[in-house]
Scaffold this active site. Sequence first.
Site, short mmCIF file in Angstrom:
data_model
loop_
_atom_site.label_atom_id
_atom_site.label_comp_id
_atom_site.label_asym_id
_atom_site.label_seq_id
_atom_site.Cartn_x
_atom_site.Cartn_y
_atom_site.Cartn_z
CD GLU A 302 -2.86 1.14 2.72
OE1 GLU A 302 -3.66 1.24 2.74
OE2 GLU A 302 -1.80 0.93 3.79
CE LYS A 362 -7.31 0.82 4.46
NZ LYS A 362 -6.01 1.41 4.86
CB CYS A 413 -3.29 -1.35 5.54
SG CYS A 413 -2.36 -0.97 6.78
#
Length: 543
Positions: A302, A362, A413
């Site tokens: 990321e 995301k 993440c």
Amino acid sequence: MVQEKAAAPPPSPLPGPAAPAPPSVKWPKEPPARLLARVAAAVAGGLALFLAFPPLDWWWSAPIGLALLVISVYGCRPRRAAWLGYLAGVVFLLPTLWWVSPIGVDAWIALVAVESLFYAAWAFLTRLTLRLPWWPLWPAALWVGMEWCRSTFPVGGFPWARVAFSQGESPFTPYAALGGVPLVTFVVALCGSLIAYAAVRYLPAPRRATGAPAPRDRRLAVAPLALALAVPLAALAIPRPGDEGRSVNIGIVQGNVPGKGMYAFGEEPAIVLQNHANETKRLAQAARERKVLKPDIVILPENSTDIDPYRSDFARSVIDESVKDVGVPTLVGAVVSIGDTERATRSLVWDPVKGPGAYYDKRQLVPFGEYTPFKEVFLALFERARLVGRQSVAGTRPGNLPMGPVTIGAVNCYEVAFDATVRETVRAGGTPLAVQTNNATYALSNLPPQQLAMSKLRAVEHNRAVVTAATTGISAFVTPEGKVSWQTREGVADMNVVKVPVRTRATLATTVGAAPEWALMVMGVGAVGVAAWRGRRRDDRMR
């Protein structure tokens, strides 16, 4: 002649002194020594929970910590139980969430203060249920409910520091394949409650609200201890899907960043982009020299580019050159602009011939990191809130991205902590899972090892290999059995190509989803309801 006694006159309707109210139920004053013991048990329980988490990984201290928390509230006033639970939550979360402190000590303290309220609520409700039969079940079920609340409220929830995430490699881990993270939490908490049940058989009996001592039968301590040992041993019998004979070679790139903390990406633009492009080229050269396996696909972290490749010709050319050099589809992590005021954290498939293609945005965004909740209030009160910059927009679909011979399950993440996000990605066909993460702000804290422990549990939960690519570490490859096969050190540039098994069979946890969690929560809520009803009836009888 005997005169009959006259009947008593009816009561006068005129006002007079009120009849005395029935006596209220009062708890006897607790001796100072006992209160001090409760406080010590709550503090020790919170500390034991912390020791179970990475980087120490003393997984066995988690049930001990939970046992101490139950003992601390056993037989005390419910309101006292609440502040004992809050104290335990503070002691547990302060060191466990220490990684938040680079953002600001005030942010760290505020987060702990808010999250500890959930532990106070758990302790209050647990105290009510300890009067019921089979009471070791109810604290464990209520703990599952408490963690669900923490993972949901406020502002989308904060599922870090769930008890299951201390069990990345422990005898309890196989339970993840049956009921996911909530079931692992439940069985660990159940063992703690059973230990507490055995312990209170030998403690001096607290006096009841009536003043009568609670009875003790110390022979009852043997069975719960035996059950506490049997629960982790039973995990050995849990069936696990086997190898399917397929594999894919995945390159993992960790490019590193120039700075630390809140300014990890440095002041000069394109350094992070160039670091990851150079490391990708180094991987390509190592593959040509047969120092590593020839990759089928490559995973970058990321934020592996700190410049939007859609809007910058320079960024586009640097990425394209490195991907052409390695010669295989590469998953690039980028923050891209959405219109003039918003952005998205994107996993972008970059083909060596066609360039940028399919992507995943995301879905679980970090409050105060990628967007500002209650923006008008916080931006007005805190200058630091402006560091978020453009507000991120959440994606709307799972991260199943076709790449070369497989469909990668992209997880970004913070998302690895959320059960539903990972589960939906697997159900959409993602295998193996690719966790792209940027831990640069929290490098060398206890966050990277905690996040790796989550990947271990997710691998077992869904029978999927997990590949983690991090900007500064820890990048790793976790097998479907939850074992770390390879990992990097933190704060260094590194790369490797790993042979990853491709699994498609679903575990029971993947199939049933959140059903075990809801069943356990209903069980806990039902116990609270029964305890409240029985408590009211008992108080009425005592009055």
